[in-house]
Design a protein around this motif. Structure first.
Motif, PDB file in Angstrom:
ATOM      1  N   GLY A  74     -18.603  -7.559   5.232  1.00 22.28           N
ATOM      2  CA  GLY A  74     -18.179  -7.617   6.631  1.00 22.28           C
ATOM      3  C   GLY A  74     -17.540  -6.314   7.058  1.00 22.28           C
ATOM      4  N   CYS A  75     -16.456  -6.396   7.804  1.00 17.22           N
ATOM      5  CA  CYS A  75     -15.786  -5.216   8.349  1.00 17.22           C
ATOM      6  C   CYS A  75     -15.171  -4.389   7.226  1.00 17.22           C
ATOM      7  CB  CYS A  75     -14.712  -5.630   9.353  1.00 17.22           C
ATOM      8  SG  CYS A  75     -13.780  -4.230  10.020  1.00 17.22           S
ATOM      9  N   THR A  76     -15.683  -3.166   7.049  1.00 18.59           N
ATOM     10  CA  THR A  76     -15.206  -2.319   5.943  1.00 18.59           C
ATOM     11  C   THR A  76     -13.752  -1.919   6.159  1.00 18.59           C
ATOM     12  OG1 THR A  76     -17.439  -1.463   5.671  1.00 18.59           O
ATOM     13  CG2 THR A  76     -15.666  -0.231   4.629  1.00 18.59           C
ATOM     14  N   GLU A  77     -13.378  -1.622   7.413  1.00 19.36           N
ATOM     15  CA  GLU A  77     -11.996  -1.187   7.669  1.00 19.36           C
ATOM     16  C   GLU A  77     -11.015  -2.293   7.312  1.00 19.36           C
ATOM     17  OE1 GLU A  77     -11.244   1.585  11.124  1.00 19.36           O
ATOM     18  OE2 GLU A  77     -13.141   0.674  11.766  1.00 19.36           O
ATOM     19  N   SER A  78     -11.334  -3.520   7.649  1.00 21.98           N
ATOM     20  CA  SER A  78     -10.440  -4.634   7.318  1.00 21.98           C
ATOM     21  C   SER A  78     -10.366  -4.836   5.800  1.00 21.98           C
ATOM     22  CB  SER A  78     -10.921  -5.917   7.987  1.00 21.98           C
ATOM     23  OG  SER A  78     -10.914  -5.777   9.385  1.00 21.98           O
ATOM     24  N   ALA A  79     -11.519  -4.735   5.148  1.00 21.75           N
ATOM     25  CA  ALA A  79     -11.540  -4.909   3.692  1.00 21.75           C
ATOM     26  C   ALA A  79     -10.778  -3.799   2.997  1.00 21.75           C
ATOM     27  CB  ALA A  79     -12.984  -4.947   3.200  1.00 21.75           C
ATOM     28  N   ALA A  80     -10.766  -2.599   3.600  1.00 24.09           N
ATOM     29  CA  ALA A  80     -10.103  -1.457   2.969  1.00 24.09           C
ATOM     30  C   ALA A  80      -8.582  -1.537   3.065  1.00 24.09           C
ATOM     31  CB  ALA A  80     -10.596  -0.161   3.607  1.00 24.09           C
ATOM     32  N   ALA A  81      -8.055  -2.233   4.072  1.00 27.67           N
ATOM     33  CA  ALA A  81      -6.604  -2.214   4.325  1.00 27.67           C
ATOM     34  C   ALA A  81      -5.773  -2.601   3.099  1.00 27.67           C
ATOM     35  CB  ALA A  81      -6.274  -3.111   5.519  1.00 27.67           C
ATOM     36  N   PRO A  82      -6.052  -3.726   2.404  1.00 32.24           N
ATOM     37  CA  PRO A  82      -5.256  -4.050   1.211  1.00 32.24           C
ATOM     38  C   PRO A  82      -5.375  -3.004   0.093  1.00 32.24           C
ATOM     39  CG  PRO A  82      -6.454  -5.984   1.983  1.00 32.24           C
ATOM     40  CD  PRO A  82      -7.003  -4.812   2.722  1.00 32.24           C
ATOM     41  N   LEU A  83      -6.513  -2.338   0.009  1.00 27.40           N
ATOM     42  CA  LEU A  83      -6.713  -1.316  -1.019  1.00 27.40           C
ATOM     43  C   LEU A  83      -5.895  -0.078  -0.701  1.00 27.40           C
ATOM     44  CD1 LEU A  83     -10.599  -1.614  -1.419  1.00 27.40           C
ATOM     45  CD2 LEU A  83      -8.820  -2.727  -2.794  1.00 27.40           C
ATOM     46  N   VAL A  84      -5.801   0.266   0.601  1.00 28.08           N
ATOM     47  CA  VAL A  84      -4.957   1.385   1.014  1.00 28.08           C
ATOM     48  C   VAL A  84      -3.498   1.056   0.751  1.00 28.08           C
ATOM     49  CG1 VAL A  84      -4.191   2.761   2.987  1.00 28.08           C
ATOM     50  CG2 VAL A  84      -6.618   2.168   2.744  1.00 28.08           C
ATOM     51  N   GLN A  85      -3.089  -0.177   1.071  1.00 28.40           N
ATOM     52  CA  GLN A  85      -1.708  -0.595   0.853  1.00 28.40           C
ATOM     53  C   GLN A  85      -1.343  -0.546  -0.627  1.00 28.40           C
ATOM     54  OE1 GLN A  85      -0.857  -4.497   2.392  1.00 28.40           O
ATOM     55  NE2 GLN A  85       1.330  -4.384   1.931  1.00 28.40           N
ATOM     56  N   ALA A  86      -2.302  -0.883  -1.505  1.00 29.07           N
ATOM     57  CA  ALA A  86      -2.038  -0.856  -2.943  1.00 29.07           C
ATOM     58  C   ALA A  86      -2.063   0.561  -3.509  1.00 29.07           C
ATOM     59  CB  ALA A  86      -3.067  -1.720  -3.676  1.00 29.07           C
ATOM     60  N   GLY A  87      -2.525   1.523  -2.706  1.00 30.78           N
ATOM     61  CA  GLY A  87      -2.608   2.895  -3.188  1.00 30.78           C
ATOM     62  C   GLY A  87      -3.844   3.169  -4.016  1.00 30.78           C
TER      63      GLY A  87
END
Length: 560
Positions: A74-87
């Motif tokens: 689905g939405c890549t930006e939404s899926a990426a958010a937790p990964l960015v938060q985890a570093g």
């Protein structure tokens, strides 16, 4: 329908299998950051975990957001958010000019740098060189150190970047190493198994058989792998060698890899005429063949006395039949050059030879097939088996020995062979299982074991069994006609040097079932010569009264 094709998240499930296996078997070898990853990965939303795995399985660490589109995520930006938060990934990272070129096409680069309109450059490397030569310092930076976001480099990009964290990429390589036991196998192994393309033996992967006992072994493997990649990538050999341990590893598996890399670099030096460097590295390598190469290099250097002394040491304790064979050629030459008396040649065993003329076969028919058809009769079939028959009989008889749960032999469920197959102590580590197999040759139970394994292990991957080349009829004839003593001699020789002796066996075998006898046949067409490994097998057969012959074939009406 196949489960892999039904499950759009099959790749995620496979990655989870790896992570859970590492948690169960090797958690004690992970540091705190790595433990946090394997624990935290399972808590991610499914779409986020899937996106991370997609990035891990692709090449590189930089990805265009516009090219990371997957229906199941689905939405890549939404899926990426937790990964960015985890570093674990970075959003809109700053990149230098070389990184920028790695993610843009040539057309996009031309759009991002209008200056290239004045260039005839067609390759990316030429485009980059033109920009530098043109003095476009404000664009690319003379020191190539200027870092910008994609939008800053190219305001009209209409896209952004995601970057996989370097430590996370390195950790995923470490996990892959811990699971597979190497870095050349990848995630596609799961797919091939799920699709039914390959079948694997059910392996014992209990804690007692785990391959890694120390984190240092993993660090050393990854370090050696990095050194090898640097060498293959063209880095100066002396810089690579400086980073390779100058002492043997206590871990035999790692030492084998270190010695192999030193041998490869030594060969590079030898080919380039850098003989002093080659000699030093051959001396530091325990890889089979290193000593013989050192003798040859000493010859080239004119150090004949030193070469002769080293060759004498090799004669007293040869590492293999291959080395013994080569020494028979080297020593007379050294003796002659040093003015030493000529020694009588050892008596050679006699191998039956035939010369035969046959009509030239039609297109696509090999000389082996042509001879087999000529020799075959209704009561004496001649079959083209080459290495397949003897190896398959070996693999079926010693199936339990080959797949014995020896520590360090098996890492994961997708192994077709133990990791230590070519190690010098392969047989010793499975001494009881091999003794049991040889005992069956003495008490007659070998036939039942071979036929049973042929039935119950059908098409399971094995380093010895050629499933496509054997069938019930061939096995029945072979077991009827090959005496167990002959099988024992063949199997003993295979175990002496598995890497070398799995090949070189004669091309054909002819059976006389009514008489319960057979003959192996090596075929040589016009202009063809026996190879060294074939000569060694032929000499071995002749010295143990195993029926074998060499047929030299010429085509009728043609000059020899």
């Amino acid at each position: 329908m196949n489960r892999t094709l039904e499950n759009r998240f099959y790749y995620l499930d496979n990655f989870v299998t790896v992570v859970e296996s590492i948690r169960a078997r090797y958690r004690h070898l992970l540091n705190s950051e790595e433990q946090a990853f394997v624990d935290g990965f399972g808590a991610l939303p499914q779409s986020s975990a899937a996106l991370l795995v997609r990035m891990v399985m692709r090449k590189g660490e930089l990805f265009r957001l516009g090219k990371l589109r997957y229906d199941e995520i689905g939405c890549t930006e939404s899926a990426a958010a937790p990964l960015v938060q985890a570093g674990w990934i970075s959003q809109q990272p700053l990149v230098d000019i070389e990184q920028l070129f790695s993610v843009l096409t040539k057309v996009e680069i031309a759009a991002a740098f209008p200056l290239l309109r004045h260039s005839k450059a067609t390759r990316k490397s030429e485009q980059l060189a033109f920009l530098r030569e043109a003095g476009a310092a404000r664009d690319v930076g003379d020191d190539n150190a200027r870092m910008r976001s994609l939008a800053d480099w190219w305001p009209d990009a209409g896209d952004s970047l995601l970057q996989l964290s370097g430590p996370i990429a390195a950790l995923c390589d470490r996990l892959r190493l811990m699971f597979f036991g190497n870095l050349y196998q990848d995630w596609s192994e799961f797919v091939l198994s799920e699709l039914g393309i390959f079948k694997y033996e059910q392996l014992d992967l209990s804690p007692a058989t785990q391959a890694f006992s120390r984190r240092q072994d993993l660090d050393d493997y990854l370090h050696l792998h990095a050194c090898r990649e640097r060498f293959l990538g063209g880095e100066a050999p002396h810089a690579v060698v400086a980073d390779i341990a100058d002492y043997p590893y206590p871990n035999a598996w790692l030492e084998e890899r270190r010695s192999k890399l030193l041998f490869q670099i030594a060969r590079h030096h030898e080919r380039n005429g850098e003989l002093a460097q080659a000699l030093r590295l051959y001396a530091a390598s325990s890889r089979p063949g290193a000593r013989l190469r050192a003798i040859r290099v000493l010859e080239r250097c004119g150090q004949l006395a030193v070469a002769f002394e080293l060759a004498q040491q090799a004669e007293l304790q040869a590492e293999s039949e291959a080395e013994q064979q080569q020494l028979l050629r080297v020593m007379p030459r050294l003796r002659r050059a040093l003015g030493y008396p000529k020694l009588p040649k050892p008596s050679a065993v006699s191998v039956v030879q035939h010369e035969i003329a046959l009509p030239r076969p039609g297109p696509g028919m090999s000389v082996e097939t042509a001879l087999s058809q000529h020799l075959a009769h209704a009561d004496a079939p001649a079959l083209y088996v080459e290495n397949a028959l003897i190896n398959s009989l070996f693999g079926l008889l010693f199936w339990d020995a080959v797949f014995a749960p020896v520590p360090g032999a098996f890492f994961h469920p997708f192994q077709s062979a133990p990791a230590d197959l070519h190690s010098a102590d392969f047989r010793m580590r499975r001494a009881r299982q091999f003794e049991d197999g040889f005992a069956l040759l003495h008490d007659g139970g070998y036939r039942e074991t071979i036929l049973r394994n042929f039935r119950i292990k059908e098409n399971i991957q094995s380093p010895f069994v050629f499933w496509d080349a054997i069938d019930d009829d061939l096995l029945a004839m072979a077991l009827d006609c090959l005496p167990p003593l002959h099988l024992e001699k063949c199997f003993e020789r295979i175990l002496q040097d598995i890497k070398s002796n799995r090949s070189g066996l004669p091309d054909l075998i002819q059976f006389w079932p009514a008489e319960k006898r057979y003959q192996m046949i090596e075929v040589k067409g016009p202009g063809d010569r026996l190879q060294d490994n074939q000569i060694r097998w032929l000499d071995y057969f002749a010295s143990h009264a195993i029926p074998v012959a060499v047929y030299y074939v010429q085509w009728t009406g043609e000059n020899a």
